[in-house]
Motif scaffolding. Sequence first.
Motif, PDB file in Angstrom:
ATOM      1  N   ASP A 189      -7.368   7.824  -6.785  1.00 30.88           N
ATOM      2  CA  ASP A 189      -6.297   8.609  -6.827  1.00 30.88           C
ATOM      3  C   ASP A 189      -5.060   7.874  -7.440  1.00 30.88           C
ATOM      4  O   ASP A 189      -4.697   7.017  -6.737  1.00 30.88           O
ATOM      5  N   GLU A 190      -4.539   8.193  -8.471  1.00 33.92           N
ATOM      6  CA  GLU A 190      -3.659   7.275  -9.345  1.00 33.92           C
ATOM      7  C   GLU A 190      -2.430   7.761  -8.869  1.00 33.92           C
ATOM      8  O   GLU A 190      -1.809   8.928  -8.732  1.00 33.92           O
ATOM      9  N   ARG A 191      -1.471   6.904  -8.457  1.00 27.94           N
ATOM     10  CA  ARG A 191       0.067   7.164  -8.088  1.00 27.94           C
ATOM     11  C   ARG A 191       0.745   6.047  -8.970  1.00 27.94           C
ATOM     12  O   ARG A 191       0.707   4.693  -8.806  1.00 27.94           O
ATOM     13  N   LEU A 192       1.899   6.043  -9.234  1.00 28.68           N
ATOM     14  CA  LEU A 192       2.950   5.505  -9.894  1.00 28.68           C
ATOM     15  C   LEU A 192       4.051   5.235  -8.805  1.00 28.68           C
ATOM     16  O   LEU A 192       4.757   6.198  -8.411  1.00 28.68           O
ATOM     17  N   LEU A 193       4.262   3.830  -8.481  1.00 28.87           N
ATOM     18  CA  LEU A 193       5.241   3.387  -7.528  1.00 28.87           C
ATOM     19  C   LEU A 193       6.383   2.683  -8.384  1.00 28.87           C
ATOM     20  O   LEU A 193       6.262   1.463  -8.617  1.00 28.87           O
ATOM     21  N   ASN A 216      -0.520  10.837   1.189  1.00 32.99           N
ATOM     22  CA  ASN A 216      -1.819  11.477   1.423  1.00 32.99           C
ATOM     23  C   ASN A 216      -2.777  11.363   0.395  1.00 32.99           C
ATOM     24  O   ASN A 216      -2.802  12.040  -0.631  1.00 32.99           O
ATOM     25  N   ALA A 217      -3.713  10.544   0.384  1.00 30.81           N
ATOM     26  CA  ALA A 217      -4.683  10.067  -0.658  1.00 30.81           C
ATOM     27  C   ALA A 217      -5.649  11.193  -0.449  1.00 30.81           C
ATOM     28  O   ALA A 217      -6.217  11.285   0.314  1.00 30.81           O
ATOM     29  N   ARG A 218      -6.097  11.801  -1.843  1.00 26.97           N
ATOM     30  CA  ARG A 218      -7.008  12.759  -2.003  1.00 26.97           C
ATOM     31  C   ARG A 218      -8.370  12.073  -2.023  1.00 26.97           C
ATOM     32  O   ARG A 218      -9.368  12.960  -1.735  1.00 26.97           O
ATOM     33  N   PRO A 280     -12.548   6.627   5.267  1.00 24.74           N
ATOM     34  CA  PRO A 280     -12.135   7.938   5.317  1.00 24.74           C
ATOM     35  C   PRO A 280     -11.386   8.004   7.039  1.00 24.74           C
ATOM     36  O   PRO A 280     -11.712   7.264   7.854  1.00 24.74           O
ATOM     37  N   GLY A 281     -10.145   8.684   6.575  1.00 26.02           N
ATOM     38  CA  GLY A 281      -9.325   9.027   7.790  1.00 26.02           C
ATOM     39  C   GLY A 281      -8.297   7.998   8.305  1.00 26.02           C
ATOM     40  O   GLY A 281      -7.468   7.883   9.076  1.00 26.02           O
ATOM     41  N   SER A 282      -8.581   6.808   7.484  1.00 28.26           N
ATOM     42  CA  SER A 282      -7.840   5.653   7.843  1.00 28.26           C
ATOM     43  C   SER A 282      -6.310   5.661   7.436  1.00 28.26           C
ATOM     44  O   SER A 282      -5.990   6.453   6.650  1.00 28.26           O
ATOM     45  N   SER A 283      -5.523   4.813   7.893  1.00 22.94           N
ATOM     46  CA  SER A 283      -4.021   4.779   7.454  1.00 22.94           C
ATOM     47  C   SER A 283      -3.865   3.229   7.192  1.00 22.94           C
ATOM     48  O   SER A 283      -3.757   2.415   8.265  1.00 22.94           O
ATOM     49  N   ARG A 284      -3.183   3.087   6.205  1.00 19.34           N
ATOM     50  CA  ARG A 284      -2.957   1.849   5.692  1.00 19.34           C
ATOM     51  C   ARG A 284      -1.366   1.766   5.367  1.00 19.34           C
ATOM     52  O   ARG A 284      -0.718   2.424   4.619  1.00 19.34           O
ATOM     53  N   THR A 285      -0.520   0.502   5.930  1.00 19.58           N
ATOM     54  CA  THR A 285       0.891   0.302   5.684  1.00 19.58           C
ATOM     55  C   THR A 285       0.846  -0.820   4.486  1.00 19.58           C
ATOM     56  O   THR A 285       0.849  -1.927   4.790  1.00 19.58           O
ATOM     57  N   LEU A 286       1.555  -0.257   3.130  1.00 22.12           N
ATOM     58  CA  LEU A 286       1.683  -1.364   2.406  1.00 22.12           C
ATOM     59  C   LEU A 286       3.189  -2.022   2.882  1.00 22.12           C
ATOM     60  O   LEU A 286       4.097  -1.242   2.927  1.00 22.12           O
ATOM     61  N   LEU A 306       5.297   1.597   2.379  1.00 23.67           N
ATOM     62  CA  LEU A 306       4.543   2.925   1.936  1.00 23.67           C
ATOM     63  C   LEU A 306       3.290   3.081   2.871  1.00 23.67           C
ATOM     64  O   LEU A 306       2.744   1.932   3.217  1.00 23.67           O
ATOM     65  N   GLU A 307       3.383   4.362   3.578  1.00 21.51           N
ATOM     66  CA  GLU A 307       2.083   4.411   4.367  1.00 21.51           C
ATOM     67  C   GLU A 307       0.946   5.311   3.545  1.00 21.51           C
ATOM     68  O   GLU A 307       1.120   6.298   2.875  1.00 21.51           O
ATOM     69  N   ILE A 308      -0.457   4.981   3.358  1.00 21.81           N
ATOM     70  CA  ILE A 308      -1.091   5.630   2.710  1.00 21.81           C
ATOM     71  C   ILE A 308      -2.271   6.212   3.855  1.00 21.81           C
ATOM     72  O   ILE A 308      -2.901   5.495   4.537  1.00 21.81           O
TER      73      ILE A 308
END
Length: 479
Positions: A189-193, A216-218, A280-286, A306-308
């Motif tokens: 899932d590619e995102r540009l920040l 929300n990562a797909r 799966p279903g995890s939450s990670r904070t950058l 950012l919360e992923i």
Amino acid sequence: MSAPTVTRRQALQLGAGAVGAALLGFGGPGAYREAFAAGGEPLPRLAALPIDRSDPGVARATLVAAAGTTAVAGERARILLYNGRFPGPVLRVSEGERTELAFHNRLAEPTNLHLHGLHVSPAQDRPFARIEPGESSTYEWTAGAGTAGTYWYHPHLHGQVARQLMGGLSGPLVVTGPVDELPELTAADERLLVLRNSTRADGRMLVNGAIAPRMNARKGTVRLRLLNAGTAEYVRLAFADGQTMHLIATDAGFLERPVELSELLLTPGERADVLVQLKPGSSRTLRRMPYARAGGATGTDPEALLEIVAHPQAKPTPLPGALVAVPALRATPGTAVRRVVLAVNETGEYTINGHVFDHHRPRVEATPRSGDTEVWEIVNEHTSDHSFHLHTWPFQVLDRDGRPDPYRAWRDVVNLRGRQRVRIAIPFTDFTGQTVFHCHNADHEDGGMMAVLDVTARRTASDSRPLASHTERSSTHAP
């Protein structure tokens, strides 16, 4: 309301943050705290710059710089915009594609455009151009094979860089190539920040114009294209729970293979692509971690950027085993070696090799020959960090204070700690012409820490001949 005018002297005295605050015109601290407390807004997706591809192999686009009002961190602000967007729209092109970018200046002041990191001719990057209000200029280049990566565009008018950059003018530029089609990368899932300072007194960062948004990562693996578009900010990135990331690309392209990292430092102007594998279903904070540098530390506590949030059914996909070949550049007995000294003189002016850059009478500091590879020994005699940037020609870091870099990479930005020495190898291929190298702290650049190099087909007799293109002007007027 028109954007306030700030002189070069005021910009250097106030610093980029204060100047940007005046330009951005945010509401009071109370409104800011309320917006942050709400938190968790979706990560804004950056607009794509419309491209006309009616002619095969040619990408035509239009970019307009103008003042306007838009939402920034949940508040309305009048700032400087590209195509009415903050950050500016993503210009996405492919290797081998010829790009024709029509640039129109509809600001109330001169500006220009720097194609940061692209291996393009100085005649097209044109860092000395002065495009007046109402004028236009066309930038044309072809992205060469092997240049796939994350780049950006921003103003480069000397003395106004910090003010215009802080005022809102910056945008991403992405070059895609065959390596992007690897199954392991297309499965992510590619995102540009776009990371940049918000001008707040507490130093909070914006991510795509938002404060601490949620992504929300797909898919189970995320590819983050990271761009530090701040004027002077050092962004040390790490996940809150020890989640690792795998570096796959630096400023000017891919690595040979992924490199596992627990943290990543992005200095002003620097970019990096990383892969993050999520449960799966995890939450990670950058987070942005503290970074101590002389002249002021960046924060005292970790800051959530950012919360992923991973999809409950998405599983992490494999990492690529190999990416591209990165040939090793080495110094040989016949390799030319140049010494570049970054310093601050007795009157507090920023210098390169003892000289303060003067755009009225620029001095050529280096005259490499086209086709040669040179080693530059960059020495930071100042106590503060400086972020060295070279236009047009990417380079490899050979060593830092005699210690080799842990992996080979193509870069156009390298940080130097106070009193540090870094050696880089630069292949001056494909182009000739005059361009610049400088500190990418925009205040330092505007303050004089910039110099000119002139790459020629043959050696010149003197390193101090006048610069031919510093008064370049556009002759075409915007409609």
